[in-house]
Design a protein around this motif. Structure first.
Motif, PDB file in Angstrom:
ATOM      1  N   ASP A   1     -83.328 -46.301  -2.334  1.00 31.39           N
ATOM      2  CA  ASP A   1     -83.887 -45.046  -1.847  1.00 31.39           C
ATOM      3  C   ASP A   1     -85.089 -44.646  -2.517  1.00 31.39           C
ATOM      4  O   ASP A   1     -86.173 -44.639  -2.436  1.00 31.39           O
ATOM      5  CB  ASP A   1     -82.945 -43.888  -1.566  1.00 31.39           C
ATOM      6  N   ILE A   2     -84.768 -44.852  -3.995  1.00 35.26           N
ATOM      7  CA  ILE A   2     -85.976 -44.285  -4.805  1.00 35.26           C
ATOM      8  C   ILE A   2     -86.935 -45.241  -4.581  1.00 35.26           C
ATOM      9  O   ILE A   2     -88.326 -44.852  -4.727  1.00 35.26           O
ATOM     10  CB  ILE A   2     -85.490 -44.218  -6.453  1.00 35.26           C
ATOM     11  N   LEU A   3     -86.795 -46.617  -4.941  1.00 33.48           N
ATOM     12  CA  LEU A   3     -87.683 -47.590  -4.967  1.00 33.48           C
ATOM     13  C   LEU A   3     -88.367 -47.458  -3.582  1.00 33.48           C
ATOM     14  O   LEU A   3     -89.563 -47.698  -3.479  1.00 33.48           O
ATOM     15  CB  LEU A   3     -87.018 -49.047  -5.164  1.00 33.48           C
ATOM     16  N   ASN A   4     -87.842 -47.350  -2.585  1.00 27.27           N
ATOM     17  CA  ASN A   4     -88.558 -47.213  -1.260  1.00 27.27           C
ATOM     18  C   ASN A   4     -89.290 -46.181  -1.094  1.00 27.27           C
ATOM     19  O   ASN A   4     -90.503 -46.292  -0.760  1.00 27.27           O
ATOM     20  CB  ASN A   4     -87.363 -47.271   0.078  1.00 27.27           C
ATOM     21  N   HIS A   5     -88.857 -45.062  -1.629  1.00 36.45           N
ATOM     22  CA  HIS A   5     -89.776 -43.928  -1.690  1.00 36.45           C
ATOM     23  C   HIS A   5     -91.306 -44.343  -2.597  1.00 36.45           C
ATOM     24  O   HIS A   5     -92.094 -43.955  -2.150  1.00 36.45           O
ATOM     25  CB  HIS A   5     -89.029 -42.787  -2.359  1.00 36.45           C
ATOM     26  N   GLN A   6     -90.860 -44.805  -3.727  1.00 39.04           N
ATOM     27  CA  GLN A   6     -92.023 -45.178  -4.523  1.00 39.04           C
ATOM     28  C   GLN A   6     -93.217 -46.213  -3.737  1.00 39.04           C
ATOM     29  O   GLN A   6     -94.106 -45.826  -3.897  1.00 39.04           O
ATOM     30  CB  GLN A   6     -91.708 -45.834  -5.863  1.00 39.04           C
ATOM     31  N   TYR A   7     -92.346 -47.030  -3.137  1.00 41.28           N
ATOM     32  CA  TYR A   7     -93.500 -48.019  -2.268  1.00 41.28           C
ATOM     33  C   TYR A   7     -93.841 -47.263  -1.280  1.00 41.28           C
ATOM     34  O   TYR A   7     -95.183 -47.372  -1.016  1.00 41.28           O
ATOM     35  CB  TYR A   7     -92.382 -48.985  -1.788  1.00 41.28           C
TER      36      TYR A   7
ATOM     37  N   ASN B   1     -86.146 -49.539 -14.609  1.00 43.50           N
ATOM     38  CA  ASN B   1     -86.908 -50.486 -14.924  1.00 43.50           C
ATOM     39  C   ASN B   1     -86.241 -51.861 -13.782  1.00 43.50           C
ATOM     40  O   ASN B   1     -85.316 -52.650 -14.362  1.00 43.50           O
ATOM     41  CB  ASN B   1     -87.107 -51.153 -16.096  1.00 43.50           C
ATOM     42  N   LEU B   2     -86.057 -51.521 -12.344  1.00 41.07           N
ATOM     43  CA  LEU B   2     -85.454 -52.614 -11.718  1.00 41.07           C
ATOM     44  C   LEU B   2     -86.406 -52.938 -10.372  1.00 41.07           C
ATOM     45  O   LEU B   2     -86.808 -52.052  -9.713  1.00 41.07           O
ATOM     46  CB  LEU B   2     -84.191 -51.568 -11.200  1.00 41.07           C
ATOM     47  N   SER B   3     -86.591 -54.009 -10.398  1.00 44.38           N
ATOM     48  CA  SER B   3     -87.537 -54.700  -9.094  1.00 44.38           C
ATOM     49  C   SER B   3     -86.628 -54.577  -7.770  1.00 44.38           C
ATOM     50  O   SER B   3     -85.588 -54.550  -7.873  1.00 44.38           O
ATOM     51  CB  SER B   3     -87.899 -56.059  -9.371  1.00 44.38           C
ATOM     52  N   ARG B   4     -87.306 -54.543  -6.892  1.00 41.34           N
ATOM     53  CA  ARG B   4     -86.834 -54.682  -5.517  1.00 41.34           C
ATOM     54  C   ARG B   4     -85.906 -55.874  -5.288  1.00 41.34           C
ATOM     55  O   ARG B   4     -84.854 -55.846  -4.570  1.00 41.34           O
ATOM     56  CB  ARG B   4     -87.764 -54.454  -4.494  1.00 41.34           C
ATOM     57  N   LYS B   5     -86.324 -57.087  -5.683  1.00 40.66           N
ATOM     58  CA  LYS B   5     -85.668 -58.202  -5.701  1.00 40.66           C
ATOM     59  C   LYS B   5     -84.334 -58.342  -6.539  1.00 40.66           C
ATOM     60  O   LYS B   5     -83.290 -58.533  -5.810  1.00 40.66           O
ATOM     61  CB  LYS B   5     -86.627 -59.263  -5.987  1.00 40.66           C
ATOM     62  N   LYS B   6     -84.401 -57.786  -7.611  1.00 38.03           N
ATOM     63  CA  LYS B   6     -83.221 -57.664  -8.270  1.00 38.03           C
ATOM     64  C   LYS B   6     -82.146 -56.669  -7.853  1.00 38.03           C
ATOM     65  O   LYS B   6     -81.055 -57.233  -7.743  1.00 38.03           O
ATOM     66  CB  LYS B   6     -83.679 -57.453 -10.045  1.00 38.03           C
ATOM     67  N   MET B   7     -82.916 -55.670  -7.330  1.00 40.10           N
ATOM     68  CA  MET B   7     -81.880 -54.630  -6.498  1.00 40.10           C
ATOM     69  C   MET B   7     -81.091 -55.362  -5.546  1.00 40.10           C
ATOM     70  O   MET B   7     -79.889 -54.942  -5.160  1.00 40.10           O
ATOM     71  CB  MET B   7     -82.510 -53.295  -6.410  1.00 40.10           C
ATOM     72  N   ARG B   8     -82.058 -55.973  -4.605  1.00 42.69           N
ATOM     73  CA  ARG B   8     -81.227 -56.692  -3.549  1.00 42.69           C
ATOM     74  C   ARG B   8     -80.279 -57.838  -3.971  1.00 42.69           C
ATOM     75  O   ARG B   8     -79.227 -57.663  -3.256  1.00 42.69           O
ATOM     76  CB  ARG B   8     -82.490 -57.228  -2.736  1.00 42.69           C
ATOM     77  N   LYS B   9     -80.383 -58.320  -5.164  1.00 42.77           N
ATOM     78  CA  LYS B   9     -79.364 -59.273  -5.529  1.00 42.77           C
ATOM     79  C   LYS B   9     -78.013 -58.491  -5.953  1.00 42.77           C
ATOM     80  O   LYS B   9     -77.148 -59.256  -5.775  1.00 42.77           O
ATOM     81  CB  LYS B   9     -79.945 -59.977  -6.715  1.00 42.77           C
ATOM     82  N   PHE B  10     -78.441 -57.350  -6.524  1.00 37.55           N
ATOM     83  CA  PHE B  10     -77.148 -56.606  -7.101  1.00 37.55           C
ATOM     84  C   PHE B  10     -76.375 -56.128  -5.654  1.00 37.55           C
ATOM     85  O   PHE B  10     -75.041 -56.165  -5.890  1.00 37.55           O
ATOM     86  CB  PHE B  10     -77.734 -55.486  -7.650  1.00 37.55           C
ATOM     87  N   ILE B  11     -77.018 -55.713  -4.830  1.00 36.60           N
ATOM     88  CA  ILE B  11     -76.584 -55.330  -3.526  1.00 36.60           C
ATOM     89  C   ILE B  11     -75.597 -56.400  -2.854  1.00 36.60           C
ATOM     90  O   ILE B  11     -74.565 -56.426  -2.346  1.00 36.60           O
ATOM     91  CB  ILE B  11     -77.322 -54.646  -2.577  1.00 36.60           C
ATOM     92  N   GLY B  12     -76.389 -57.536  -2.961  1.00 36.12           N
ATOM     93  CA  GLY B  12     -75.780 -58.880  -2.275  1.00 36.12           C
ATOM     94  C   GLY B  12     -74.528 -59.308  -3.127  1.00 36.12           C
ATOM     95  O   GLY B  12     -73.427 -59.681  -2.131  1.00 36.12           O
TER      96      GLY B  12
END
Length: 254
Positions: free
Chosen positions: A227-233, A152-163
């Protein structure tokens, strides 16, 4: 004679030009664009690093509290800040062991070497704490992926983690030159030996490598999540396109 040397990390970057204006009466012994070494009185020093570390050499507790409150413009509980403390004494040889430092004499160069190493150590402590916090948060999603096959991780939250991870790595690379001896130790055998013993006792290089490796692991995990989120998208977009095509085909016949 026993002297206390204590370093704090204020958990924020410091503007040294602003700090110079806060303490106009203190004597500046050394200054570069990344640090200021003040001498308050004989054998009493304050060392301030721009990455947020401040080291008090032979200062009393009330003065330490006043200085930190003045820099932060806020009356915080300094006991909650990351800190590193050593007792220093005069001896016939330079030695460092189990929270004690022995030096042959005290001067601005000796104070500089000691303060620099403690400043790096307490900054590393702060970075380790932040890396551990990031690691614990990513472990939650790794556990979800293991148990449920998804997370349960949104793309926006994931980008914040990476940042956050990349900023922390960049700050460490920019701030901590732990593999280089300070310039003041280059031409003095005793200072060079003192610097080596401090680095060895504080495990600066190993701790630096450890936190960098932890951040690399966190980044690898986040890349996998991305990568998983991008694949799902991508899969969702493919289904949307298929449905739209089907709708157009249906319209052609009806």
């Amino acid at each position: 004679m026993s002297i206390t040397v204590i370093a704090y990390h204020l958990e924020k970057r410091l503007d040294l030009s602003t700090i110079r204006g806060l303490f106009p009466k203190l004597s500046i012994q050394k200054r570069e664009h990344t640090f200021i070494l003040y001498e308050k009185e004989n054998n009493v020093f304050i060392y301030i690093k721009d990455y947020g570390s401040i080291v008090f050499f032979n200062c009393n507790e009330l003065y330490i509290i006043r200085v930190i409150h003045k820099i932060l413009d806020n009356e915080i509980n300094i006991k909650k800040l990351p800190y590193e403390c050593f007792n220093l004494s005069i001896s016939q040889t330079n030695n460092v062991d189990f929270g004690t430092i022995e030096v042959q004499q005290i001067n601005s160069d000796v104070a500089h070497i000691i303060c620099l190493n403690l400043a790096q150590s307490v900054a590393l402590m702060n970075y380790v704490n932040k890396a551990s916090d990031l690691h614990e948060k990513t472990l939650v999603y790794s556990k979800q992926l293991e148990d449920k096959g998804n997370f349960n991780l949104s793309r926006k939250k994931m980008r914040k983690f990476i940042g956050k991870t990349m900023n922390l790595k960049n700050n460490i690379a920019e701030d901590l030159f732990v593999f280089e001896a300070p310039e003041v130790a280059w031409n003095d055998k005793n200072l060079s030996l003192l610097n080596y013993k401090l680095r060895d006792e504080l495990d600066v290089v190993k701790r630096h490598n450890g936190v960098v490796n932890s951040l690399n692991v966190i980044k690898e995990n986040l890349d996998l999540f991305r990568d998983i989120l991008n694949h799902q998208y991508s899969s969702m977009l493919e289904w949307i396109i298929i449905i739209l095509i089907l709708l157009e085909v249906i319209k052609m016949f009806f």
